[in-house]
Design an enzyme around this catalytic site. Sequence first.
Site, PDB file in Angstrom:
ATOM      1  N   PHE A  92      72.230  47.577  98.356  1.00 39.20           N
ATOM      2  CA  PHE A  92      72.665  48.841  97.744  1.00 39.20           C
ATOM      3  C   PHE A  92      74.080  49.249  98.161  1.00 39.20           C
ATOM      4  CE2 PHE A  92      68.050  48.839  97.935  1.00 39.20           C
ATOM      5  CZ  PHE A  92      67.706  49.196  96.633  1.00 39.20           C
ATOM      6  N   GLU A 122      81.012  48.931  96.974  1.00 37.21           N
ATOM      7  CA  GLU A 122      82.332  48.395  97.300  1.00 37.21           C
ATOM      8  C   GLU A 122      83.226  49.563  97.689  1.00 37.21           C
ATOM      9  OE1 GLU A 122      83.673  46.014  93.998  1.00 37.21           O
ATOM     10  OE2 GLU A 122      81.854  44.799  94.089  1.00 37.21           O
ATOM     11  N   LYS A 127      65.705  48.097  92.647  1.00 37.56           N
ATOM     12  CA  LYS A 127      67.158  47.941  92.507  1.00 37.56           C
ATOM     13  C   LYS A 127      67.624  48.315  91.096  1.00 37.56           C
ATOM     14  CE  LYS A 127      71.367  46.752  93.197  1.00 37.56           C
ATOM     15  NZ  LYS A 127      72.271  47.619  93.929  1.00 37.56           N
ATOM     16  N   LEU A 132      78.151  62.847  89.538  1.00 41.31           N
ATOM     17  CA  LEU A 132      78.270  63.855  88.477  1.00 41.31           C
ATOM     18  C   LEU A 132      79.749  64.132  88.192  1.00 41.31           C
ATOM     19  CD1 LEU A 132      75.597  66.677  88.925  1.00 41.31           C
ATOM     20  CD2 LEU A 132      75.680  64.863  87.217  1.00 41.31           C
ATOM     21  N   HIS A 133      80.584  63.109  88.344  1.00 44.27           N
ATOM     22  CA  HIS A 133      82.010  63.297  88.067  1.00 44.27           C
ATOM     23  C   HIS A 133      82.314  62.729  86.692  1.00 44.27           C
ATOM     24  CE1 HIS A 133      82.622  64.570  92.161  1.00 44.27           C
ATOM     25  NE2 HIS A 133      81.924  63.514  92.550  1.00 44.27           N
ATOM     26  N   ALA A 134      82.745  63.596  85.797  1.00 48.04           N
ATOM     27  CA  ALA A 134      83.102  63.107  84.457  1.00 48.04           C
ATOM     28  C   ALA A 134      84.347  62.233  84.571  1.00 48.04           C
ATOM     29  CB  ALA A 134      83.367  64.291  83.541  1.00 48.04           C
ATOM     30  N   CYS A 169      78.212  46.032  88.926  1.00 45.02           N
ATOM     31  CA  CYS A 169      76.758  46.270  88.937  1.00 45.02           C
ATOM     32  C   CYS A 169      76.232  47.075  87.755  1.00 45.02           C
ATOM     33  CB  CYS A 169      76.371  46.953  90.240  1.00 45.02           C
ATOM     34  SG  CYS A 169      76.586  45.858  91.658  1.00 45.02           S
ATOM     35  N   LYS A 225      76.168  45.447  84.098  1.00 45.09           N
ATOM     36  CA  LYS A 225      75.286  44.283  83.929  1.00 45.09           C
ATOM     37  C   LYS A 225      73.838  44.626  84.262  1.00 45.09           C
ATOM     38  CE  LYS A 225      75.570  41.857  88.365  1.00 45.09           C
ATOM     39  NZ  LYS A 225      74.185  42.105  88.773  1.00 45.09           N
ATOM     40  N   LYS A 256      87.082  51.375  90.506  1.00 48.25           N
ATOM     41  CA  LYS A 256      87.082  52.585  91.331  1.00 48.25           C
ATOM     42  C   LYS A 256      88.062  52.353  92.474  1.00 48.25           C
ATOM     43  CE  LYS A 256      83.204  51.400  94.356  1.00 48.25           C
ATOM     44  NZ  LYS A 256      81.928  51.849  94.879  1.00 48.25           N
TER      45      LYS A 256
HETATM   46  N1  LIG Z   1      79.345  43.772  94.333  1.00 50.51           N
HETATM   47  C1  LIG Z   1      78.558  44.787  94.649  1.00 50.51           C
HETATM   48  O1  LIG Z   1      78.985  45.897  94.940  1.00 50.51           O
HETATM   49  C2  LIG Z   1      77.055  44.576  94.682  1.00 50.51           C
HETATM   50  C3  LIG Z   1      76.223  45.554  95.250  1.00 50.51           C
HETATM   51  C4  LIG Z   1      74.849  45.330  95.291  1.00 50.51           C
HETATM   52  C5  LIG Z   1      74.314  44.177  94.763  1.00 50.51           C
HETATM   53  N2  LIG Z   1      75.127  43.234  94.198  1.00 50.51           N
HETATM   54  C6  LIG Z   1      74.529  41.998  93.678  1.00 50.51           C
HETATM   55  O2  LIG Z   1      74.789  40.944  94.612  1.00 50.51           O
HETATM   56  C7  LIG Z   1      74.962  39.707  93.926  1.00 50.51           C
HETATM   57  C8  LIG Z   1      76.292  39.086  94.314  1.00 50.51           C
HETATM   58  O3  LIG Z   1      77.324  39.937  93.851  1.00 50.51           O
HETATM   59  P1  LIG Z   1      78.834  39.773  94.323  1.00 50.51           P
HETATM   60  O4  LIG Z   1      79.586  40.911  93.766  1.00 50.51           O
HETATM   61  O5  LIG Z   1      78.855  39.525  95.791  1.00 50.51           O
HETATM   62  O6  LIG Z   1      79.219  38.407  93.569  1.00 50.51           O
HETATM   63  P2  LIG Z   1      80.533  37.513  93.770  1.00 50.51           P
HETATM   64  O7  LIG Z   1      80.787  36.885  92.458  1.00 50.51           O
HETATM   65  O8  LIG Z   1      81.598  38.301  94.440  1.00 50.51           O
HETATM   66  O9  LIG Z   1      80.079  36.378  94.819  1.00 50.51           O
HETATM   67  C9  LIG Z   1      79.165  35.367  94.546  1.00 50.51           C
HETATM   68  C10 LIG Z   1      79.600  34.126  95.329  1.00 50.51           C
HETATM   69  O10 LIG Z   1      78.565  33.145  95.288  1.00 50.51           O
HETATM   70  C11 LIG Z   1      79.154  31.866  95.267  1.00 50.51           C
HETATM   71  N3  LIG Z   1      78.145  30.893  94.832  1.00 50.51           N
HETATM   72  C12 LIG Z   1      77.554  30.761  93.621  1.00 50.51           C
HETATM   73  N4  LIG Z   1      76.650  29.754  93.636  1.00 50.51           N
HETATM   74  C13 LIG Z   1      76.662  29.242  94.894  1.00 50.51           C
HETATM   75  C14 LIG Z   1      75.953  28.196  95.541  1.00 50.51           C
HETATM   76  N5  LIG Z   1      75.023  27.482  94.908  1.00 50.51           N
HETATM   77  N6  LIG Z   1      76.244  27.931  96.832  1.00 50.51           N
HETATM   78  C15 LIG Z   1      77.167  28.650  97.491  1.00 50.51           C
HETATM   79  N7  LIG Z   1      77.861  29.662  96.941  1.00 50.51           N
HETATM   80  C16 LIG Z   1      77.611  29.950  95.653  1.00 50.51           C
HETATM   81  C17 LIG Z   1      80.338  32.045  94.343  1.00 50.51           C
HETATM   82  O11 LIG Z   1      81.295  31.040  94.533  1.00 50.51           O
HETATM   83  C18 LIG Z   1      80.837  33.438  94.765  1.00 50.51           C
HETATM   84  O12 LIG Z   1      81.815  33.344  95.778  1.00 50.51           O
HETATM   85  C19 LIG Z   1      74.829  40.023  92.440  1.00 50.51           C
HETATM   86  O13 LIG Z   1      73.502  39.793  92.035  1.00 50.51           O
HETATM   87  C20 LIG Z   1      75.133  41.509  92.379  1.00 50.51           C
HETATM   88  O14 LIG Z   1      74.499  42.151  91.290  1.00 50.51           O
HETATM   89  C21 LIG Z   1      76.486  43.408  94.149  1.00 50.51           C
END
Ligand SMILES: NC(=O)c1ccc[n+]([C@@H]2O[C@H](COP(=O)([O-])OP(=O)(O)OC[C@H]3O[C@@H](n4cnc5c(N)ncnc54)[C@H](O)[C@@H]3O)[C@@H](O)[C@H]2O)c1
Length: 434
Positions: free
Chosen positions: A152, A155, A207, A253-255, A263, A266, A324
């Site tokens: 959760f 960034e 989630k 609640l920020h317009a 996230c 998708k 952001k």
């Molecule tokens: N970014 C966010 O703020 C956030 C917050 C909560 C949840 N999530 C979830 O977390 C997951 C990851 O998101 P992210 O933003 O970190 O993605 P990202 O694209 O930044 O990182 C994913 C990484 O995985 C690597 N990868 C892919 N297949 C691989 C493999 N077989 N072996 C080794 N490395 C491999 C890629 O090269 C990439 O560096 C997603 O499901 C996302 O929805 C993201």
Amino acid sequence: MKIAMIGTGYVGLVSGVCFSDFGHDVVCVDKMATKIAQLDRGEVPIYEPGLDAVMARNVAAGRLRFSTDLASAVDGADAVFIAVGTPTRRGDGHADLTYVMEAAAEIARALTGYAVVVTKSTVPVGTNRKVAQVIRATRPDAEFDVASNPEFLREGAAIDDFMKPDRVVVGVESERAKGVMGDIYRPLFLRDFPIVYTDLESAEMIKYAANAFLATKISFINEIAALCERVGADVKSVAKGMGLDGRIGNKFLHAGPGYGGSCFPKDTSALARIGQEHGVPQRITETVITVNDLTKRRMIDKVLDLCGGSVNGKTVAVLGVTFKPETDDMRDAPSLTVVPALVGGGARVRVVDPHGKREGEALLPGVSWETDPYVAADGAECLLILTEWNEFRALDLKRIAAAMITPNLADLRNIYDKADVTAAGFTGYVGVGR
Ligand SMILES: NC(=O)c1ccc[n+]([C@@H]2O[C@H](COP(=O)([O-])OP(=O)(O)OC[C@H]3O[C@@H](n4cnc5c(N)ncnc54)[C@H](O)[C@@H]3O)[C@@H](O)[C@H]2O)c1
């Protein structure tokens, strides 16, 4: 505990770094050799405040390593986390599970003893069971459990969110896996953060439900903002008056110009697909997606109206293009809808963003990049605030207005008040919902 983190992106890197800071022995794996080489040099491949210092101290303590070799990282690990991407699958809006399933098969081949295979990536209901099937099919002899542990963190505030979470959600089916997960997160419970143990399906749903709910709040206030503009209300006051109600809360609640990022877009899309597939359409979420698309497009009209109906031949200075502040992440940012429309409309667009250029350069063709808002605004016909970086919150509006050909401000994050903007010499102003 020995932890292998598969996928070293925004989530995998932060989680791996923070787990090592708890005292665990962590190897972060990625298949992008350039990323691992960068990390080995001590460079952080993303912009996330504070991450470099925590990373450096744990590398120095010998608890954190980076590798492209998944098998050696998995060898002897108590837990193997899958933190790879789950982007929207092209064409149907569903979550693309290719990377998750590839990782599961690779992990299966590498398992050397009992381990918990933990999915941290955001995945549709049923995915953890599929991960278990893939591992069992690849390695019928492997001793393992699966666990769902959605993330959760936000960034821009990722370290704090990871270290001081509102809650940790863990879906497990065996006491042994629960024990391992408990040991991994024990440093947090000592500080009394709640952990929700549940089944795999509920953890996966939590989630999506949480993200869809937050996206709903944003689309809700954006739709209210559009109505405020028609009836002469100010959405900032409306949101304040609403948010002080403890049942509603003032967050999200920020317009603004619509939600973006890696996230919400998708995950709302995936939840809508999951609902359709199960014959339970998620009508609220479907509408939230539609409202967000309309909101982004409405922003283009605002800028065009402010510029007298057309931006053709005009110079627009854009402040902020990341989805952001405090991140370099450009995924699904509203700027990717608004800026190309301006370029397509014949505008000369100058962009300033403290950390957006590295990602943004390829995504926003036809713009020029500046580092100083005052230089960008010099001789421009419109100043457009798209992302509320701190750097843009206390601009010398008088100086900017004096340097512009036509002092127009489109403040799509409602940072400034119209009275101040007008007093500074701007002749045109538009915000959101006011
Ligand atoms: N970014 C966010 O703020 C956030 C917050 C909560 C949840 N999530 C979830 O977390 C997951 C990851 O998101 P992210 O933003 O970190 O993605 P990202 O694209 O930044 O990182 C994913 C990484 O995985 C690597 N990868 C892919 N297949 C691989 C493999 N077989 N072996 C080794 N490395 C491999 C890629 O090269 C990439 O560096 C997603 O499901 C996302 O929805 C993201």
